[in-house]
Structure formats: C-alpha cells, structure tokens
Design an enzyme around this catalytic site. Structure first.
Site, PDB file in Angstrom:
ATOM      1  N   CYS A  42     -11.545   0.584   9.118  1.00  0.00           N
ATOM      2  CA  CYS A  42     -11.023  -0.064   7.912  1.00  0.00           C
ATOM      3  C   CYS A  42     -10.172  -1.230   8.370  1.00  0.00           C
ATOM      4  O   CYS A  42      -8.965  -1.113   8.542  1.00  0.00           O
ATOM      5  CB  CYS A  42     -10.200   0.926   7.111  1.00  0.00           C
ATOM      6  SG  CYS A  42      -9.858   0.338   5.461  1.00  0.00           S
ATOM      7  N   CYS A  96      -9.656   2.528   0.726  1.00  0.00           N
ATOM      8  CA  CYS A  96      -8.636   3.585   0.646  1.00  0.00           C
ATOM      9  C   CYS A  96      -7.545   3.041  -0.273  1.00  0.00           C
ATOM     10  O   CYS A  96      -6.452   2.711   0.156  1.00  0.00           O
ATOM     11  CB  CYS A  96      -8.114   3.961   2.018  1.00  0.00           C
ATOM     12  SG  CYS A  96      -7.933   2.606   3.175  1.00  0.00           S
ATOM     13  N   HIS A 146      -1.813   2.774   0.753  1.00  0.00           N
ATOM     14  CA  HIS A 146      -0.649   1.925   1.015  1.00  0.00           C
ATOM     15  C   HIS A 146       0.341   1.977  -0.131  1.00  0.00           C
ATOM     16  O   HIS A 146       1.539   1.758   0.074  1.00  0.00           O
ATOM     17  CB  HIS A 146      -1.100   0.491   1.303  1.00  0.00           C
ATOM     18  CG  HIS A 146      -1.882   0.391   2.580  1.00  0.00           C
ATOM     19  ND1 HIS A 146      -1.274   0.411   3.811  1.00  0.00           N
ATOM     20  CD2 HIS A 146      -3.218   0.329   2.820  1.00  0.00           C
ATOM     21  CE1 HIS A 146      -2.200   0.338   4.760  1.00  0.00           C
ATOM     22  NE2 HIS A 146      -3.388   0.297   4.180  1.00  0.00           N
ATOM     23  N   SER A 204      -6.274   2.195  11.347  1.00  0.00           N
ATOM     24  CA  SER A 204      -7.249   1.422  12.114  1.00  0.00           C
ATOM     25  C   SER A 204      -6.585   0.550  13.174  1.00  0.00           C
ATOM     26  O   SER A 204      -7.255   0.074  14.085  1.00  0.00           O
ATOM     27  CB  SER A 204      -8.130   0.584  11.183  1.00  0.00           C
ATOM     28  OG  SER A 204      -8.958   1.451  10.429  1.00  0.00           O
ATOM     29  N   CYS A 246      -6.005  -2.694   1.101  1.00  0.00           N
ATOM     30  CA  CYS A 246      -7.350  -2.104   1.150  1.00  0.00           C
ATOM     31  C   CYS A 246      -7.813  -1.580  -0.199  1.00  0.00           C
ATOM     32  O   CYS A 246      -7.100  -0.836  -0.857  1.00  0.00           O
ATOM     33  CB  CYS A 246      -7.387  -0.966   2.166  1.00  0.00           C
ATOM     34  SG  CYS A 246      -9.065  -0.326   2.344  1.00  0.00           S
ATOM     35  N   CYS A 251      -7.112  -3.006   6.623  1.00  0.00           N
ATOM     36  CA  CYS A 251      -5.878  -2.238   6.762  1.00  0.00           C
ATOM     37  C   CYS A 251      -5.183  -2.534   8.081  1.00  0.00           C
ATOM     38  O   CYS A 251      -3.967  -2.516   8.177  1.00  0.00           O
ATOM     39  CB  CYS A 251      -6.175  -0.744   6.712  1.00  0.00           C
ATOM     40  SG  CYS A 251      -6.392  -0.115   5.061  1.00  0.00           S
ATOM     41  N   ARG A 295      -8.281   7.785   6.851  1.00  0.00           N
ATOM     42  CA  ARG A 295      -8.581   7.347   8.205  1.00  0.00           C
ATOM     43  C   ARG A 295      -7.486   7.666   9.207  1.00  0.00           C
ATOM     44  O   ARG A 295      -7.615   7.323  10.372  1.00  0.00           O
ATOM     45  CB  ARG A 295      -8.901   5.854   8.203  1.00  0.00           C
ATOM     46  CG  ARG A 295     -10.223   5.568   7.542  1.00  0.00           C
ATOM     47  CD  ARG A 295     -10.383   4.122   7.126  1.00  0.00           C
ATOM     48  NE  ARG A 295     -11.631   3.962   6.395  1.00  0.00           N
ATOM     49  CZ  ARG A 295     -11.780   4.250   5.107  1.00  0.00           C
ATOM     50  NH1 ARG A 295     -10.767   4.715   4.411  1.00  0.00           N
ATOM     51  NH2 ARG A 295     -12.950   4.088   4.514  1.00  0.00           N
ATOM     52  N   GLU A 325     -15.154  -1.248   6.220  1.00  0.00           N
ATOM     53  CA  GLU A 325     -14.317  -2.124   5.431  1.00  0.00           C
ATOM     54  C   GLU A 325     -13.812  -3.213   6.358  1.00  0.00           C
ATOM     55  O   GLU A 325     -13.244  -2.916   7.402  1.00  0.00           O
ATOM     56  CB  GLU A 325     -13.148  -1.355   4.818  1.00  0.00           C
ATOM     57  CG  GLU A 325     -12.448  -2.084   3.688  1.00  0.00           C
ATOM     58  CD  GLU A 325     -11.823  -3.385   4.133  1.00  0.00           C
ATOM     59  OE1 GLU A 325     -11.918  -4.370   3.398  1.00  0.00           O
ATOM     60  OE2 GLU A 325     -11.259  -3.430   5.238  1.00  0.00           O
TER      61      GLU A 325
END
Lengths: 564, 378
Positions: free
Chosen positions: A543, A63, A67, A499, A60, A546, A476, A13
C-alpha cells in the site's frame, strides 16, 4: 545476469517499483522503491488537530479507515480525551469490517491472478469443477450448470477480443500450476467476491455514512449517534442489518475464502520455502475490549526475532528509529530530528529514467527499524505474535491450516505463510465481529447512549502544548501516528506506516528492507515475465500511498507511547 | 456468439436478468440524471446495443479512493454488467499485467486508438522536482497525462485531487500538485467529477449517459455534470426542516443529535456544497455522511481542504438565519469566512481556481451583512 525492472507493480495500492538482479534462475538482489510523494504531514502543520483524521484518512482510500483511527487516537492521547465504550465498540466494528473486506479483496482481486491462470480456465470441465468445489466446501454455488455458465461468460468475454484488464498478462507461464478446474473455480469466486465486497462494506455506510472515506470519526469519540428508540441513530434496525452482514461474511469467508486458500496452496507448497524475508515480526496489538488506559486487546502486541516463535518480546516503541541513507530526504538528522526538519530532496535520475541509482538514494520511503533491525508487519506478524503468546483460537486455526497442507510451523515464514495468515485472521475476525454488534446492542439496552467525550472538545480545555501517539493494527500491519499540538494547532505530525516498514529501502547499515530480503532466492523462470517476483511482493499486500511520508521520529515522544 | 452487436442483451438473458429488471435499473439511472421515466426505455435500448469503448484509468498522486468507489458500484449483477460495457485496458489497481507489459498496454491504446478512448485520471499531478514526485515506469505523471489525455476523446478527472489538486494541493502544496485542467490545459472534453471520493452512483451514471447518448452531459462552470452537481447538499437535505425550524445539534450525542437535528452549528458545509449525496446516498443507497450524524465537509468543492476548514467551525452568520433563510446568502458569505480561515491558519496560497465559479454556486460576497449572530461554538 539480468537486471529486471517491474514498474508499475500493478494490483497494489499506489506506485511501487522493484529492481532485481536475476542470475541462475533466482533473484540475487533486489531494491524496492516508492515513486510517489505528497507531503501530507507538511500540509497538516498549523491546522486544527480535530480535522487531522480527515486529512490523514486520505493517505489511503483502500485501507480507508486506518489513518483516521490512528489520528484520532494520537490527538486523544495528547489532549487526554477518553472515548466512551460505545465509541470503542463502533471503532472495533469499523476496523474489523475494514480488515475482513480488505483481506478478501486482496486475495481475490489483487493476488489471485499471480496463482490463477484465467485462460486455462477455458479448458475446464464444469462437471469436474463442480465435483472439486463440492469436495472442499458446502457453499451452494457449486453446480455443474453454475460453473458451465461462468465458463461460457468467460469464453464470450475472450471471444469478443477485448481482454481489457486481463490483456498482456503472463497466461501460460510455467509457474502456473493449478489444473483448469481449480482455475475456473477461482475465476467464479473472483466474480462472486466482487459482489460480496460491495455488499459487506455496507457495514461502513451504516457506521460511517459512506465507503470509501467514512465520515463518522471524531476526536474523543464517534459522530454516529446510538439510540434504540430514534430513527436518526444506530438503532435496532441498524443492529439487525449488521447482524445479517456479519453472518454472511462469516459464511463467505469460511465456505469460500478459506477453502480456496487451502486448495490453491496445496498446489503451491513449494512457496512455503520462498519469500521468508527478515524473519523479525512486530505488532502493536488491536481491538481494545476494555476502556482503561491499558486495555485488554483481542490481538496482542509483541515482537518476534529470528523466527523464534517460542519467545515473544514485549513491544518497546522507544526502540523505533529510522534511516534516510537511501531515501530522497536531506541527510544528517534522521535520528534526532528535533534539531531540524526532515525535508524532501530528490536526488534520483531525472524522469524519464531507465534505472534508479540503487547504490545511492532510491526511494521516497524511509527505513524504519526496531532496535536497529528491520521488522515485517502485517497479518503474518499478528498471527505469529498471537500464536506465540498463546492465543487459543489463533493456535487452533493455524494448526488446522498447517495440518490440512501437511506442513510444519516453519512453513509460515514464507510467501505462502503470508497468504495463509491473512486468511486465518479473516476467519478469526468474522467469528469475532458479531460479538461487538451484540456489545453495542447490550450497551444501548443499559441506557448508555454516550458516543463522545464532550468535555475535551473545545480547544480551551487542552494543555497549551501536548504530544500524543496513536497506534493501530491496520490490515497491512503496525501503524503509528505522532502529533505535537501547540496553542491548539498542529505543530508537527508524523506517521510510520505498515508499508514503510515492509517496503522501505536499505538502512544506514545496508540492511535490506523486508520486501528486498524476501525477494532473495525467489525463483524466476523468465526474467522477461517476472511473475514470481509479483507473487512475493503481492504477498505483503503493498500500500504505497500509505508508505510515503516525511517522518520525524522524536525519541522522547516515542517513549510516551501507549498501545491502543 | 455471432455479432458483437447486441451482446449485452444476450448476456443479460444468460445471466437471468429480465428486460423488466433492466428497465428498473435504467429507471434508477434516469432518476439520478433527473430524466423523465420514459428515458429508461431509451437507455435500456442503447445499453443492449452498445459495443465496448476503451477506457484507461491513470493513477497519479492518489489514494485509490475513487477506484475503490468504482468497485462499489451498486445495483448488483446489472451493475457488474455495466462495468462489462467498457474495455478497461489500463488500470493499475486491477489489471493482471505489470511492469513492461502494463506499459505496453497503455502505449497500445494511445497508439492504436488515438482520439477514440476515454481517459480517467485519479489523483493530482505534481509539477515540482521536474516531475519526480510521481513517476510510473520511470516517466513523470505530467508526461504521461499530457500524452494520454492529449490523445483521448474525453478525459474524466475522477475525484477532487484530479479536478482541483485536492489534498496534495492543500496549502502549502509541497509538490506543486495540480488538477488535470491546470496541469494539462486544453484537454478535449474534460469532465470534472470532484468529490472525495466520487460516488459510485455518479461514476456509473456518467458512463451510462455517455454510452446511451454518445455525448457528455451538460456541465456547470467547473465542468461538473449538472445531474450530480446542480443543487447543494442543503437543498435536498433530509434535515432541512430542522434548519428552517432552528433545531440544531449542539453537543455530540445529545438528544438533538440522536433525533437527527440540523448539523449547521457543528460545522456542516452542506449549504455551500454542490453534490447529490442526499438523493443518491452512498453504497447502494445505504446511508450518507449527514445520515450518520456527521457534518458535510464540502469535499466536492474547489480547495475544500483550505476553504472548508476548520471542519467543525460553522459557516459564517447567515442573513435571515433560521426560518426562511436564503441559502445563496450563506454561499456568498463563505468567501468572507474563507479569508478569515486563511488568516487564522497563517496560510496564504494562490487560489488556482480564482475567477472560476459555478453557474449558480457560491459567488463573491454580496452587500448584505450578517443579520444576526448564528451562535455556535466559535
């Protein structure tokens, strides 16, 4: 010495760039850079904190729940809202189904092509492929005829001369080790997993109206009504549907995903010695099982340093700091941003550029540190902390995987270890998720239909000024949101994202981030085709959207943190 | 396989999909477009003869949500075949190649198939910091968009960020983010598929329309296909009868909420949002946001992050509120509410889309005032 640039790193991502020095067939040094910035925290200032989940959710779309969860938890923490038990269970169901679906997509659609040579599958014997498949699983789609059909479909696709997303890849690279039959089996399961993920994620449509970007979150609870006797609520029809979806997930994961990981890994055992990285692992913990202030967690929090599984330290979020020495932000106030606002300031080369200035600033990511040390977060960290904390089922599953591969626990600290841990976690969650469906049904049966702490909905019920923190174990890894609310609106908002922990650049003391450290000594057979670099980077499941944020870590706020 | 002509027909047979099943699928597609049932046969015939046009999918300041939505395309098996109708030569999230080899794939399309390929853009395009807020392979998003979209036969702006700038462009728009129409003016055959994200059913329907008729569908004033943006959420909402009857949710989880009453008072933006969610629903028709008890947040509309927030504040008072109310009047009053919302935030921003409006969408405020207080929580 070759300077290798991989940009774009695909099958992730977002926008990630890796630069590496390769010499003697190995990576000698590496730099991880995120090349996209949006400034979502700046956009949040001055807005209604009850809206923040929808804004941060759009950090994101992969995922797509994480958030939103961290955001509502941070605001609830600030204003003292207490979501009722149904909301906790609904969130557990949403989080677990996100994690299960995300991990399966990662293995088959983002990571598998690093290990599976699609072109080699054309040479496979369908009969032998069938024998292989049946030797590792009793999954029904395993006949000679079935694999012959997949092979024909693949052959027709190649013969048409339009390879589409499979063009220009590293097919035939010497690092591909699977026999043609294993490649064909993996291609078949790539296609099956594409159908499966689309089906399974109907869990999110039931619980959140749609996926991506579910729309049932609320500060103080959930917007999804529950009532066994109403057709506009989660009722027994919804429960039955979820039971069916979770049962099929359990079957797919135990009969396809796990056997595939073991089969593929058995050909790549050398990757259990590659990609170790920083050797420190941090977990916030997840899946509250009770409704008190310090709820029992299905997956425990903790910190492991220097690969010492024998010692899991308790997590102390006040030890989190970060550096911007190598990040495109204004210097000077990273440790004590209370005195000023962190501002984006690009000082890299003007695009188009060939090389980043890696001695100076080179990423939109910052460098978070725990007690001054870089930490890896994610499924491997979660499984290691659970293993080291005595989680029985995790210990059993990890033990089964290690035994099957004939390796010891030290093999976990590797590129292969990340892949195995992600799969173990998926098995664990598909075994567990059904119990939350049952819990929801049982709670409704008791007549508890509450979904929201309505007393804290109106901003007039909030303190004039409040700080809050919300934590979540995203697929993640460890995710934290911090909010400062003043006069009913957001005064400041901060995220520290998995990330960012994993993909961040060097810190003020020149310590490499986890990606950079994991890439050291990674073998590279051909610097023009850096397949092996992709293997290690992909094992973290990057990701990047993110990861990029303006983050103001305020130590005093962090000290107030509670885990979910 | 001999001729590429008709390969899909063969493929369908091999995969055990009967002509009857294909027609059933195509009837669903026709329904999405609002076409008569007879169109299904025409769509099926065109599909089975189609060659694979090239599509490149660019991601800029995005969250990947539209890509994920694309992966959720419904109608299993046949849906997968519909994906096979295209040659997706560049898509960072799914493509096997990386780095230099990935860039080469994109350059190859632009060089060899100029004027013949479809470009999809996901995410906004930042104009600040000389393009450094989003670079791929060292090139700025703006540079790539000008190059690729400039040579495409058509460009599809997928999602609200690519259409209007979306979340990155929300006030104070820290990176100077723009949608395709504003960042790369004059792009040929631009189709805007706003929504956050675009519904997989609409992505599939748009592509099928093009593959069938070799032209793009009629568009509204925002260049959005009428088949998906021709009516408001409110027009087709399953809870509309409760709006008309004055039955509203007032508290999360109360009897009205559990019974599926109207979410207007909880902030629903359905009356001013042009999108077909209530009819196509999401994830293979499983559900949709209002179906799970949460108000519409207006995600398909320009600047919705600024114009539709605070999300839980209900739309301004409506003339003739309740039975027989005029939805268009609600739309007219949105602009007034928006001004108030901006003032409330202390946020002022130039509305990039000023002067644009949907053909039959929310217009400027009329001369009618609110006839009565709507009540609610604000």
């Amino acid at each position: 010495m070759s300077h290798v640039v991989v940009d774009p790193v695909t099958r992730i991502e977002g926008h990630l760039r890796i630069e590496a020095e390769v010499d003697g067939g190995q990576v000698q040094d590496a730099w991880s850079s995120s090349t996209m910035f949006r400034g979502i925290e700046l956009i949040l200032k001055g807005r209604d904190p009850r809206d923040a989940w929808a804004f941060t959710q759009r950090i994101c779309g992969v995922c797509t729940t994480v958030h939103a969860i961290a955001s509502v938890r941070s605001v609830e923490n600030a204003i003292g809202a207490k979501p009722p038990p149904n909301a906790r269970v609904l969130r557990n169901l949403i989080m677990a189904s996100q994690c299960i679906q995300d991990h399966v997509i990662h293995f088959y659609h983002l990571h598998a092509l690093d290990w599976v040579d699609v072109v080699s599958a054309l040479k496979a014997d369908p009969e032998k492929t069938s024998a292989l498949a049946q030797s590792i699983s009793d999954w029904p789609l395993s006949s000679t005829k079935y694999f012959a059909g997949v092979k024909t479909r693949l052959k027709d696709f190649v013969d048409r001369g339009q390879l589409g997303p499979f063009a220009n890849a590293y097919w035939g690279h010497p690092a591909y080790k699977l026999p043609p039959e294993a490649n064909l089996m993996a291609v078949a399961h790539y296609l099956e997993a594409l159908d499966w993920q689309r089906d399974f994620i109907k869990m999110h449509a039931i619980l959140g109206g749609k996926n991506p970007h579910l729309q049932s979150f609320l500060v103080g609870g959930m917007a999804t009504p529950v009532d066994p006797d109403k057709q506009a609520s989660i009722n027994m029809g919804s429960v039955a549907r979820m039971k069916e979806l979770t049962a099929r997930a359990k079957e797919f994961v135990s009969k396809v995903y796990l056997p595939d990981v073991l089969a593929v890994a058995s050909f790549y055992k050398d990757w259990a010695g590659v990609g170790g990285g920083v050797g420190n692992y941090m977990v916030y913990g997840e899946y509250p099982e009770t409704d008190d202030d310090k709820p029992a967690l299905f997956l425990p929090s903790g910190v492991i340093r220097n690969k010492n599984l024998g010692k899991v330290e308790p997590l102390d979020p006040s030890k989190i700091t970060e550096s911007v020495k190598h990040s495109w932000y204004e210097d000077g106030k990273a440790l004590h941003p209370r005195e000023g606002e962190t501002r984006p300031r690009y000082t890299g080369p003007k695009p188009p550029y060939e090389r980043l200035e890696t001695a100076a600033k080179y990423s939109w990511l910052k460098s978070p540190r725990y007690d001054g040390e870089p930490m890896e977060v994610g499924p491997l960290s979660r499984m290691l902390v659970a293993y080291g904390s005595g989680h029985k089922r995790v210990q059993e599953l990890v033990g089964t995987v290690l035994k099957s591969l004939g390796v010891g626990p030290e093999a976990l600290f590797s590129t292969l270890g990340r892949i195995a841990a992600r799969c173990v976690e998926t098995v664990l969650l598909t075994e567990k998720i059904d119990t939350w469906v049952d819990a929801l049904a049982a709670n409704m049966d008791k007549g508890d239909l509450r979904i929201h702490d309505t007393g804290k909905w109106d901003p007039s019920s909030w303190p004039k000024e409040a700080f809050g923190a919300g934590f979540h174990e995203a697929p993640r890894g460890a995710l934290g949101h911090w909010v400062h609310i003043k006069d009913g609106v957001i005064a400041n908002y901060q995220c520290i994202v998995p990330s960012t922990w994993n993909a961040g650049p060097r810190d003020g003391g020149e310590k490499r981030g986890p990606y950079e450290a994991a890439l050291l000594k990674t073998p590279v057979a051909d610097p023009k085709q850096p397949l092996e670099i992709l293997r290690t980077v992909h094992s973290f499941d990057p990701c990047m959207a993110c990861g990029v944020h303006v983050v103001d870590v305020e130590r005093r706020e962090l000290a107030r943190v509670r885990t979910p | 396989m001999g001729s590429r002509e008709g390969w899909l027909g063969e493929e369908l047979r091999r995969r055990g999909i009967s002509r009857r099943e294909l027609l059933f699928f195509c009837a669903g597609v026709a329904g999405t477009f609002g076409l008569p049932a007879s169109a299904a046969t025409q769509i099926a015939n065109a599909l089975t003869k189609a060659k694979k046009p090239i599509l490149v999918w660019l991601e800029f300041q995005d969250c990947c949500g539209n890509t994920e939505s694309f992966l959720r395309s419904s109608a299993p098996t046949v849906g997968e075949v519909v994906l096979d109708l295209l040659s997706v030569d560049y898509h960072e999230t799914i493509m096997a190649a990386a780095g230099f080899q990935a860039e080469e794939a994109l350059k190859g399309v632009v060089r060899d198939s100029a004027g013949q390929f479809i470009a999809v853009v996901e995410g906004s395009i930042p104009t600040g910091a000389d393009g450094a807020y989003c670079t791929i392979g060292g090139r700025s998003a703006l540079d790539i968009a000008r190059d690729v979209c400039g040579k495409a036969a058509a460009t599809i702006a997928m999602g609200t960020c690519a259409t209007y700038g979306g979340l990155p462009a929300a006030a104070p728009n820290p990176t100077g983010a723009l949608g395709v129409a504003d960042a790369v003016p004059g792009v040929k055959n631009l189709i805007n598929m706003s929504a956050c994200p675009t519904n997989a059913a609409n992505i599939t329907a748009l592509l099928t329309y093009y593959l069938t008729y070799k032209r793009w569908p009629p568009l509204d004033g925002f260049r959005r296909p009428l088949f998906a943006y021709g009516k408001t959420i409110h027009d087709n909402c399953e809870r509309r009868a409760h709006f008309d009857a004055g039955q509203y949710v007032e508290v999360w989880g109360d009897d009205a909420h559990r019974s599926g009453a109207c979410l207007y008072k909880m902030g629903c933006k359905g009356p001013v949002t042009y999108q077909n969610c209530p009819t196509v629903r999401w994830n293979d028709g499983t559900n949709w946001p209002i179906g799970c008890g949460h108000p519409c947040i207006g995600c398909a509309e320009p600047d919705f992050w600024d114009r539709m927030t605070p999300f839980y504040k209900h739309l301004p008072a409506v003339a003739g509120f309740g039975a027989g109310s005029n939805v268009d009047t609600v739309g007219a009053w949105l602009t007034v509410g928006t001004a108030a919302a901006y003032a409330g935030h202390g946020i002022l921003k130039g509305i990039q889309n000023a002067g644009k409006k949907p053909e039959n969408g929310a217009g400027p405020p009329g001369d009618k005032g609110p006839a009565g207080k709507a009540g609610g929580q604000s």
